[in-house]
Design an enzyme around this catalytic site. Structure first.
Site, PDB file in Angstrom:
ATOM      1  N   GLY A  69      31.913  38.839  45.892  1.00  0.00           N
ATOM      2  CA  GLY A  69      30.403  39.568  46.186  1.00  0.00           C
ATOM      3  C   GLY A  69      31.444  41.051  45.097  1.00  0.00           C
ATOM      4  N   GLY A 118      31.773  34.702  47.211  1.00  0.00           N
ATOM      5  CA  GLY A 118      30.416  34.934  47.565  1.00  0.00           C
ATOM      6  C   GLY A 118      29.265  33.835  46.643  1.00  0.00           C
ATOM      7  N   GLU A 141      40.343  35.084  49.337  1.00  0.00           N
ATOM      8  CA  GLU A 141      40.321  36.479  49.705  1.00  0.00           C
ATOM      9  C   GLU A 141      41.461  36.757  50.263  1.00  0.00           C
ATOM     10  OE1 GLU A 141      37.766  34.244  50.253  1.00  0.00           O
ATOM     11  OE2 GLU A 141      35.790  34.917  49.549  1.00  0.00           O
ATOM     12  N   ASP A 149      34.909  34.050  54.090  1.00  0.00           N
ATOM     13  CA  ASP A 149      32.941  34.516  54.957  1.00  0.00           C
ATOM     14  C   ASP A 149      31.932  33.692  54.278  1.00  0.00           C
ATOM     15  OD1 ASP A 149      32.982  35.880  52.248  1.00  0.00           O
ATOM     16  OD2 ASP A 149      32.226  37.728  53.630  1.00  0.00           O
TER      17      ASP A 149
HETATM   18  C1  QUE Z   1      39.356  37.113  46.023  1.00  0.00           C
HETATM   19  C2  QUE Z   1      38.393  37.670  45.958  1.00  0.00           C
HETATM   20  C3  QUE Z   1      37.496  38.381  44.687  1.00  0.00           C
HETATM   21  C4  QUE Z   1      38.192  38.398  43.264  1.00  0.00           C
HETATM   22  C5  QUE Z   1      39.453  37.859  43.645  1.00  0.00           C
HETATM   23  C6  QUE Z   1      40.762  37.641  44.605  1.00  0.00           C
HETATM   24  C7  QUE Z   1      36.211  38.658  44.814  1.00  0.00           C
HETATM   25  C8  QUE Z   1      35.564  38.981  43.927  1.00  0.00           C
HETATM   26  C9  QUE Z   1      36.332  39.136  42.422  1.00  0.00           C
HETATM   27  C10 QUE Z   1      35.861  39.421  41.330  1.00  0.00           C
HETATM   28  C11 QUE Z   1      36.561  38.677  40.192  1.00  0.00           C
HETATM   29  C12 QUE Z   1      35.853  39.436  38.481  1.00  0.00           C
HETATM   30  C13 QUE Z   1      34.839  40.637  38.234  1.00  0.00           C
HETATM   31  C14 QUE Z   1      34.568  40.889  39.851  1.00  0.00           C
HETATM   32  C15 QUE Z   1      35.156  40.280  40.847  1.00  0.00           C
HETATM   33  O1  QUE Z   1      37.417  38.652  41.953  1.00  0.00           O
HETATM   34  O2  QUE Z   1      35.324  38.467  45.970  1.00  0.00           O
HETATM   35  O3  QUE Z   1      33.359  41.325  39.843  1.00  0.00           O
HETATM   36  O4  QUE Z   1      34.558  40.705  37.510  1.00  0.00           O
HETATM   37  O5  QUE Z   1      34.071  39.519  43.488  1.00  0.00           O
HETATM   38  O6  QUE Z   1      41.469  37.542  44.860  1.00  0.00           O
HETATM   39  O7  QUE Z   1      37.555  37.874  46.979  1.00  0.00           O
END
Ligand code: QUE
Length: 330
Positions: A69, A118, A141, A149
């Site tokens: 997400g 997500g 998470e 979640d």
């Molecule tokens: C735990 C998470 C997320 C995460 C890394 C975690 C997460 C998430 C992202 C993410 C990664 C690269 C992106 C971005 C988001 O990383 O929920 O926009 O370019 O979205 O350790 O929950």
């Protein structure tokens, strides 16, 4: 790189299929609110179309299915005190996850890259989760002081043995074949076969998934299962740590080192969440998760975890442990 004028979600009818492309490749297709609303709208449109036989869900850019997400944005809203903004995001996301579970026709995710958080939520509640040799699945998470979640408080406790606790606490990343072994994915199809599989799916033939799938022999998950069950099948974090310490193996030392980096509050919340989720319906699990987001996103660990992992990327979070976990469940 997509430019800013390109839509982040492309849903359309192709042949006998509804197709949905998550199209934010510069952010590994992480779900923002417009994408979540777009998937919800597509679900309703596809349901109302009697000629549509199945849905195909994909990620753009070749590297990711969906990385999670938009937690960077959630951190900004939380720091600004915008509780309503945080609530709107998670309430919409979880409602969409439930609508996928209730979708009456095949919901087929083609997972050919990173799929976390997500991304698990938009795939795991559907009928078919197809993974390739480039798929990487995780619920990471606890590293950002959130918790598993998107309905995974329902899914994870139903995986064999203590796999759910292990995946949720350590954020272990599973390759495609391992994800099938663990039960998060349903079919393994090599990347080279995806174009032909996709063409068959657009003809409305969901059975094509079975025909293109290759058997997955027992691998690293089967080998780790006895130790995972011995160590992670406990009710409390101290007993899990004690069991890992008693193992006296490199694997167990690695797991202890991983747990030492995670938010202690988040790990305790996660363990209790999965314990409760084991006997609850998916709808009730999603409601429990939504209640938890209200407390968890206000806890200082959330902003700090996202800062350390995704904003500053120093991977050196300074956690603020708290004594009473029950308070988080409100
Ligand atoms: C735990 C998470 C997320 C995460 C890394 C975690 C997460 C998430 C992202 C993410 C990664 C690269 C992106 C971005 C988001 O990383 O929920 O926009 O370019 O979205 O350790 O929950």
């Amino acid at each position: 790189m997509s430019d800013a004028t390109e839509p982040s979600l492309i849903a359309r009818r192709e042949g006998a299929a509804g197709t949905i492309l998550m199209n934010r490749p510069h952010a590994l297709n992480a779900l923002d609110l417009p994408m979540i609303e777009g998937i919800a709208r597509a679900l309703a449109d596809f349901r109302a179309d009697p000629a549509l036989r199945l849905v195909v869900l994909e990620g753009a850019g070749g590297r990711a299915f969906c990385a999670g997400g938009d937690v960077r944005r959630m951190r900004e809203l939380a720091l600004a005190g915008d509780a309503a903004g945080v609530e709107a995001f998670f309430a919409n996301e979880y409602a969409m996850n439930l609508a996928i579970a209730e979708f009456p026709r095949p919901w087929i995710s083609l997972i050919d890259g990173v799929c976390m958080g997500g991304g698990i939520g938009v795939s795991v509640h559907g009928s078919h989760r197809v993974v390739t040799e480039h798929a990487l699945l995780a619920m990471p998470e606890t590293a950002i002081a959130l918790f598993p979640d998107v309905g995974t408080s329902y899914v994870l406790p139903r995986l064999p043995g203590a796999l759910g606790n292990w995946l949720a606490l350590t954020g272990a990343r599973l390759k495609g074949a391992e994800a099938v072994e663990a039960g998060l994915a349903t079919h393994f199809v090599p990347r080279d076969s995806l174009p032909a599989l996709r063409a068959a799916l657009l003809e409305g033939d969901a059975g094509a998934v079975e025909r293109f799938a290759q058997p997955v022999p027992p691998g690293s998950i089967a080998a780790q299962r006895p130790a995972i069950d011995r160590c992670f099948g406990h009710e409390t974090l101290p007993s899990i740590r004690d069991a890992l310490a008693a193992e006296d193996s490199d694997w167990a030392r690695d797991q202890l080192a991983i747990l030492a980096r995670m938010s202690p509050t988040s790990m305790a919340v996660t363990l209790e969440l999965l314990r409760r989720g084991r006997t609850m319906s998916l709808a009730d699990c999603l409601q429990m998760e939504l209640r938890l987001t209200r407390k968890v996103t206000r806890h200082p660990d959330f902003a700090e975890g996202v800062r350390a992992v995704l904003v500053d990327k120093d991977n050196a979070p300074r956690w603020t442990p708290q004594a009473k976990i029950e308070d988080m469940f409100g």
